[in-house]
Design an enzyme around this catalytic site. Structure first.
Site, PDB file in Angstrom:
ATOM      1  N   HIS A  84      23.854  69.560 -31.863  1.00 58.14           N
ATOM      2  CA  HIS A  84      23.256  70.338 -32.029  1.00 58.14           C
ATOM      3  C   HIS A  84      22.955  71.141 -30.042  1.00 58.14           C
ATOM      4  O   HIS A  84      22.312  72.159 -30.158  1.00 58.14           O
ATOM      5  CB  HIS A  84      21.981  71.037 -32.408  1.00 58.14           C
ATOM      6  CG  HIS A  84      22.161  70.151 -34.004  1.00 58.14           C
ATOM      7  ND1 HIS A  84      22.734  70.383 -35.162  1.00 58.14           N
ATOM      8  CD2 HIS A  84      21.039  68.865 -34.073  1.00 58.14           C
ATOM      9  CE1 HIS A  84      22.922  69.817 -36.410  1.00 58.14           C
ATOM     10  NE2 HIS A  84      21.431  68.953 -35.691  1.00 58.14           N
TER      11      HIS A  84
ATOM     12  N   HIS B 146      24.396  71.340 -40.439  1.00 58.47           N
ATOM     13  CA  HIS B 146      24.931  69.936 -40.039  1.00 58.47           C
ATOM     14  C   HIS B 146      26.215  70.156 -41.650  1.00 58.47           C
ATOM     15  O   HIS B 146      27.206  69.418 -41.593  1.00 58.47           O
ATOM     16  CB  HIS B 146      24.948  68.947 -41.309  1.00 58.47           C
ATOM     17  CG  HIS B 146      22.941  68.749 -40.571  1.00 58.47           C
ATOM     18  ND1 HIS B 146      22.205  69.276 -41.099  1.00 58.47           N
ATOM     19  CD2 HIS B 146      22.978  68.015 -39.148  1.00 58.47           C
ATOM     20  CE1 HIS B 146      21.462  68.687 -39.596  1.00 58.47           C
ATOM     21  NE2 HIS B 146      21.548  67.925 -39.354  1.00 58.47           N
TER      22      HIS B 146
END
Lengths: 356, 356
Positions: free
Chosen positions: B56, B218
């Site tokens: 991320h 995700h």
């Protein structure tokens, strides 16, 4: 083609409208397209101005602001801006100390900035232009006679913008930009192509296991297509080429203000050597995860350390892009103390900011 | 799978090595993985610490530094960090004023941060934790009971980090983080999937003319797959849902330092209303051109203006990503004057920097 856009014809206007809304500290003109600081021209400061085709964001609009560009002229995607944009940007942003155009070496950009230079001269605005041609991958290319201008542009805009803010006059700003370009070298690679909205198809095709070394920022062909390799091997090849490249010579046209005409100048790159300190840019092409760029930086730093070259400052991120191309470029700019002092000076733009 | 990596097993270590080399102002521990400020713990300042799976970036390591996080704990890609990382990070970065864990709501993260909380308590380090669950797209999801934590994390880390730097004590920092979460709402969408290196295949498949609304960071399923739509329609749908969402209620476990045990607390979101001012984040998922994010911001700003909601501050860029996913998310955080003052306070991290 899946993109975050509405109608293809409206892409640039709408994106610039969004940019203006997000950055009230800047003025965005949509007719013609140009971006300036909202607080107006800084009196007595050389106006450093750049521009080029859109699709490379944050370049150049994201670098307008205190300590960097006075104005930027975005063309349509991958298309040169026009002289009227450059003239309007110069008129709106110059503070009586002259205008320096920083031009990435692409044929259309060069022609249009040359026209704008002549027109501003006729308006008695002191103007100078410097060509940026740091991409060592290929000499002559689609849209380019000589080397292409790529990542060094970001660093030169920052350093020369800081020089202008600190009171350098037009000749000193131009000399600094010229000198920086002669100690800048870059190279890029791609994993995937980008797609220009108006074309609706990828600019080029790469197989699922293929990469292209030496790619240009518009997807122009590079040196070679090779099978996928571990990132360390790719970085090693590109870094060695950058470090070993030396002696590139080109003839550039620079404006002679006294003669009111163009002057040809022979310029030769300054070689890199052991003991040099560098500003390093590891740049994403638009769709490259930041994490992978740090993987690139790791290998670059190891190689430079082995060669006793110091990466005195670094930028890792997507600073000069090619729409949603995946890949990266490496730029090294040899930096003396003056360069580092100017690099560290305060800057306040949408894409680069520190000290203020 | 074409990525800028070497061996799959080395990805995280090598990327963190590169991160460390590029940011000498930070310390990166590789055993266990955690990132702290190189100048050590700031005595008397609450240590605001976050962490979560990698992939991320720049979250969370890119937000360590003066005025923001004291430390970050990166897990393997899309995998929770472990309690030993959190404990080591807390020990290395706390300055005697306690530790505040900011936890994105994913089951593994919550469990491991709870274990770390209990262990630090046994070491007599004052500790508090606040859950972030701003993603309104779905309630319960892969890896999540309740809402997921997404973009608000960036804004909460900045604002609470500034609060810690300005002398707020642990209880005040925790109360501020809790309050910010209750006035934060986000939603995301994707054009393409990401590929986790260890899996070698895209996490999900989207057709060439399909997008997914409400996607998680995700690649977890969202609300709906729909045919490609103009960006204005997508932004309108997401913004209306964000603005109209209200009254979400959840039970969270918070640590009770006096009792040395967990306390259940019922928390209800604060609704948005006309006249509110917001901090807005238009966030790229990793492979989204910055230019397209400005197209998103344009429509968001138009809708908010029509509803008399002020975007008082904004961030446009890739701040919480999903590897090389294409898409974006929108986060709005209702901001009072305290929030804006803390937002504007100096910050010096790899990914967010101003004023210093």
């Amino acid at each position: 083609m899946k993109k975050l856009i509405n109608a293809v014809d409206d892409v640039l206007t709408e994106q610039l409208e969004g940019f203006a809304l997000a950055h009230p500290e800047l003025n965005v003109s949509l007719e013609p397209f140009f971006i300036t600081r909202a607080d107006g021209a800084t009196q007595g400061e050389v106006a450093v101005i750049s521009g080029g085709g859109s699709g490379h964001e944050p370049l150049h609009g994201g670098y307008v602001g205190q300590g960097m560009l006075a104005a930027a002229c975005p063309g349509q995607i991958f298309t040169s801006p026009t002289p009227d944009q450059m003239i309007a940007a110069a008129e709106a942003s110059h503070g009586g100390a002259g205008v320096l155009f920083l031009i990435k070496n692409y044929t259309g950009d060069v022609l249009n900035f040359e026209t704008a230079t002549e027109m501003l001269h006729m308006q008695d605005i002191a103007v100078q232009s410097i060509l940026i041609d740091d991409d060592i991958a290929v000499k002559d290319s689609l849209h380019t006679a000589g080397r292409r201008g790529v990542g060094a542009t970001v660093i030169i805009e920052k350093v020369v913008g800081a020089a202008a803010a600190s009171g350098y006059d037009l000749d000193k700003c131009a000399a600094l930009a010229r000198s920086l370009n002669l100690r800048s070298r870059s190279m890029g690679m791609a994993l995937t192509s980008c797609t220009v909205p108006a074309n609706e198809k990828p600019t080029f095709d790469l197989k699922d296991d293929e990469i292209e070394i030496g790619i240009g920022i518009h997807g122009e062909p590079g040196q070679e297509r090779v099978p996928w390799q571990p990132v360390d091997e790719v970085v090693a090849r590109m870094t060695e080429e950058i470090l070993e490249d030396a002696g590139y010579s080109r003839t550039v046209r620079e404006w002679d203000r006294e003669a009111g005409d163009w002057l040809e100048r022979e310029l030769v790159d300054e070689p890199f050597a052991e003991g040099d300190q560098m500003i390093a840019l590891v740049n994403g092409m638009g769709a490259t995860p930041l994490s992978e760029l740090y993987g690139v930086y790791r290998k670059l730093a190891h190689i430079c350390k082995d060669k006793n070259i110091t990466l005195a400052r670094s930028l890792v991120g997507s600073y000069i892009t090619s729409l949603e191309m995946q890949g990266f470029s490496i730029t090294l700019v040899k930096a003396d103390n003056e360069t580092l002092t100017l690099w560290d000076a305060p800057v306040r733009t949408p894409a680069l900011r520190w000290g203020v």
